[in-house]
Scaffold this motif. Sequence first.
Motif, short mmCIF file in Angstrom:
data_model
loop_
_atom_site.label_atom_id
_atom_site.label_comp_id
_atom_site.label_asym_id
_atom_site.label_seq_id
_atom_site.Cartn_x
_atom_site.Cartn_y
_atom_site.Cartn_z
N ASP A 45 -11.90 -21.71 -0.95
CA ASP A 45 -11.55 -21.12 -2.24
C ASP A 45 -10.63 -19.91 -2.06
OD1 ASP A 45 -12.12 -21.11 -5.20
OD2 ASP A 45 -12.82 -19.10 -4.70
N TYR A 46 -10.89 -19.11 -1.05
CA TYR A 46 -10.03 -17.95 -0.77
C TYR A 46 -8.62 -18.39 -0.37
CZ TYR A 46 -8.09 -13.94 1.68
OH TYR A 46 -7.25 -12.94 2.12
N ILE A 47 -8.53 -19.45 0.44
CA ILE A 47 -7.21 -19.94 0.85
C ILE A 47 -6.45 -20.48 -0.35
CG2 ILE A 47 -6.06 -21.71 2.25
CD1 ILE A 47 -8.37 -21.40 4.26
N LEU A 48 -7.15 -21.21 -1.24
CA LEU A 48 -6.49 -21.73 -2.45
C LEU A 48 -6.00 -20.57 -3.33
CD1 LEU A 48 -7.35 -24.78 -4.48
CD2 LEU A 48 -7.35 -22.64 -5.73
N LYS A 49 -6.80 -19.55 -3.45
CA LYS A 49 -6.39 -18.39 -4.25
C LYS A 49 -5.16 -17.73 -3.66
CE LYS A 49 -8.13 -13.92 -5.88
NZ LYS A 49 -9.30 -13.00 -5.89
N TYR A 77 -12.90 -19.03 -7.90
CA TYR A 77 -11.51 -18.99 -8.37
C TYR A 77 -11.05 -20.36 -8.85
CZ TYR A 77 -6.56 -17.82 -8.52
OH TYR A 77 -5.28 -17.61 -8.95
N THR A 78 -11.44 -21.40 -8.12
CA THR A 78 -11.09 -22.75 -8.54
C THR A 78 -11.75 -23.08 -9.88
OG1 THR A 78 -11.00 -23.39 -6.21
CG2 THR A 78 -11.08 -25.16 -7.82
N THR A 79 -13.02 -22.68 -10.04
CA THR A 79 -13.71 -22.91 -11.32
C THR A 79 -13.03 -22.15 -12.45
OG1 THR A 79 -15.77 -23.16 -10.07
CG2 THR A 79 -15.95 -22.81 -12.44
N HIS A 126 -2.14 -19.98 -4.39
CA HIS A 126 -1.77 -20.00 -5.81
C HIS A 126 -1.09 -18.70 -6.23
CE1 HIS A 126 -2.87 -19.91 -10.27
NE2 HIS A 126 -2.01 -20.91 -10.12
N ILE A 127 -1.60 -17.58 -5.77
CA ILE A 127 -0.97 -16.29 -6.12
C ILE A 127 0.44 -16.21 -5.54
CG2 ILE A 127 -1.13 -13.80 -5.74
CD1 ILE A 127 -4.15 -14.07 -5.90
N SER A 128 0.61 -16.72 -4.32
CA SER A 128 1.95 -16.70 -3.72
C SER A 128 2.92 -17.59 -4.49
CB SER A 128 1.85 -17.15 -2.26
OG SER A 128 3.12 -17.24 -1.66
N VAL A 172 -1.97 -28.86 -5.22
CA VAL A 172 -2.90 -29.98 -5.31
C VAL A 172 -4.05 -29.73 -4.34
CG1 VAL A 172 -3.22 -32.48 -5.05
CG2 VAL A 172 -1.03 -31.57 -5.87
N LEU A 173 -5.28 -29.74 -4.86
CA LEU A 173 -6.49 -29.67 -4.04
C LEU A 173 -7.19 -31.02 -4.11
CD1 LEU A 173 -8.66 -28.12 -2.39
CD2 LEU A 173 -9.71 -27.51 -4.59
N CYS A 174 -7.44 -31.62 -2.95
CA CYS A 174 -8.05 -32.95 -2.94
C CYS A 174 -8.84 -33.13 -1.65
CB CYS A 174 -6.99 -34.05 -3.07
SG CYS A 174 -5.78 -34.08 -1.72
N GLY A 175 -9.59 -34.20 -1.60
CA GLY A 175 -10.31 -34.61 -0.40
C GLY A 175 -9.95 -36.04 -0.06
N ASP A 176 -9.98 -36.37 1.22
CA ASP A 176 -9.67 -37.74 1.61
C ASP A 176 -10.85 -38.67 1.38
OD1 ASP A 176 -11.14 -36.47 3.54
OD2 ASP A 176 -10.10 -37.39 5.24
N HIS A 177 -12.06 -38.17 1.56
CA HIS A 177 -13.28 -38.94 1.33
C HIS A 177 -14.41 -37.95 1.08
CE1 HIS A 177 -14.40 -37.78 5.40
NE2 HIS A 177 -13.25 -38.25 5.83
N GLY A 178 -15.56 -38.46 0.68
CA GLY A 178 -16.71 -37.62 0.43
C GLY A 178 -17.60 -37.50 1.65
N MET A 179 -18.89 -37.35 1.39
CA MET A 179 -19.86 -37.12 2.46
C MET A 179 -21.21 -37.67 1.99
SD MET A 179 -20.91 -33.45 4.13
CE MET A 179 -19.18 -33.00 4.35
#
Length: 791
Positions: free
Chosen positions: A238-242, A90-92, A245-247, A262-269
Amino acid sequence: MRLGSGAFAACCVVIEVLGVAVFLRGFFPVSVRSASRVRPLPPAPEPAAGPSSNWTQLPPPLFKKVVIMLVDGLRSDFVFGSKGVQFMPYTTYLMEKGFAHSFIAEAKPPTVTLPRIKALMTGSIPGFIDAVMNFNSPVLLEDNLIGQAKAAGKRIIFYGDDTWIKLFPKHFIEYDGTTSFFVSDFREVDDNVTRHLENVLKREDWDMLILHYLGLDHIGHITGPHSPMIGPKLKEMDYILKKIHISLLSKERKASLPHLLVLCGDHGMSETGGHGASSVEEVSTPLILISSAFQRKSGSFQPPEHVQQTDLAATLAVSLGLPIPKNSVGSLLFPVVAGAPMREQLRFLHLNLVQLSRLLQENAPMYEKDPGFQQFKVTEKLHGNWIKLYLERNNSEILLNLGRKVLKQYLNALKTLSMSLSKQVAQYDMYSMMVGTIIVLEVLILLLLSTPKALCQKAEFEIPLSSSLFSLLFYLMVLVLSAVHVIVCTSAESSCYFCNVSWLMAVGVMMLISALLCVILSLLTNTFESIRLPTKNPAASSSSWSGLDLLILFGTLGHVLSLGASSFIEEEHQTWYFLTNTLCLALGHEICRNHFLGKDCDHNLALEGDFQKDTKKVLQCTNDFVDVSEYSKMHKMSSLELSEGYEKWLGLASPWLVLICCRLLRSLNQTGVQWAHRADFGHWLTSSDHKTELSVLTFLSLIMIFILVQRRCSLVSKVAMALGLLGVYCYRAAFGNVFLPWQRDNKDISKGIIEARFVYVFVLGILFTGTKDLLKSQVISADVNVRSRVC
């Protein structure tokens, strides 16, 4: 000057602390901060705008509601790579259809949670000292986006990592924090956040919603970024973002403004699952802004643009109609406001540039020579001319071309100013670091030269201080260092800490460095002269340093010098492998040489001893006297010789056994950065195909622990220890790492909580019985002492 060992050690410690303090002052650069105490600062007026114009105030917000979904440990290839296409469809889809602006946000090290939250909300670049504060998050007093939103009457709700609650207390109208240190929890830590969404998304009593998910980061810490558990967790996100977004889209029908997600990360891995350093995988995080206000992009999907993580604070401030945090070094993400009219676009960029130029003026003495500042001042005049043409209702092509020119120059100036401020934060004070390093090295050399005297019974040190202070070399060194200090302080573009101290303190440090250097040279001269003189005592001449002593000395010095390079620090275990193997080989050679050569040298002495024993036996026989005690002594001597022979063979075998153990440990787990991806015995054991081998090895190891520890324990302690070790095995089985004989599938797996509590109970039992036995033994020993005194 004669000093005792205590006084000499105290002086060395004081000077060493001074050197370390100067070095750390240069190593931890001071963050760029605004000197103004007014919070918030008044907005800058638009160029050439009259005092009665509405454009002297902050622009209205672009979005009504903002949802920030922060996924801890979300690195860029999890979203933009093959995993994103597979596990986040969904994000893609949103990125491909033009409903989102995607970026790769670079996070500055240290890549741990607390400094990254500060960077996201303040726009500033926290330093390495914030990594230490990560374990005790204090209240954030710096100007930040959350404080600006609360001051503007925004209603903020938060669910997730409790670090936010510690940083921003009394800022949220509703919150529910989760702890981030129970890294074995992959699901509940996220379920505690998601369970609130159904209710919150239906309500209208909030303006800003922040969600911080920790499950992905926990999976990375335990199993790594290529674990099969990563995919399901990305699908969950991805399900939570969907769902969010729909709401939000359903709420826009009744709202006057669009919403922003806004979807982001604080740091990588990293490739090993950790974070905190500066590898590409650790600093690259996705930043996706989703809204119906964004225009659809025609053509194929463009790769994400690289930006800084600090840019989010300025972008969200403009989007919500708030002042940009005054310590922010980030620049506005222009695609977010690209759909606004030209005058509003220029207004947004002008506000960001004024804020950055104020910050530069307060932190850079030579700010007027900064290319970004000069370009901003020139473009600001062009912006004023454009405003005059615009107010004259001039809709010609000249107005359009001038507006585009001003916009382009504003973006260039914004990028240059942001980079200048970011470099100033990350720039080390090399002069202060060099001064501190020289002081520390001089004290270290002085301690090494004083080591032989420290090993004597009467440890007194003769320090040639008076001769050094009145020598010509001392005054020449002071003059040379003063000249270097003047040259550095007058030619440095950025202000150094050591250049800002008083001249009296600076000259004192230079005199200290010169005096230490003269003392070291004097001690070296005396040492070389004593070596050249022929010694009358042969025993003294034979007390030279052995090969092992030199190997340990140069190995220690080499290891210390290797810590000056970051690549050697990342692969420090390779240095230890080399030094350990070399030391074991040298030790084995030394033991073999002493053992076999010692036997040859003592052969004549042994023959002489045998001759004396035979003479004694003959005398005893002639006297017809047999001593039974002599026979027992001979028996004891023979047993002593056997034990000595066993110890010698054990000493011969020890270095080679250590080498074998080191080789096994080296293949057990690959660490570091360069070879962390290689297969090793640890990965072989933890793979699902070899769970049986790991189960057997774990079971045998726990049995060995029980056999080695239970010897001196009471019966209750033995039972508690056996049950506790059984609980440890069951705890590992609860996560599916090892097998249980009665557990054939993974249906009835608990999450390890019951097993962990089981182990804690028996650990407390072991501590209780151990304390009881210890007190009992002390009482018995005290009773025996009392009775012996009475008798």
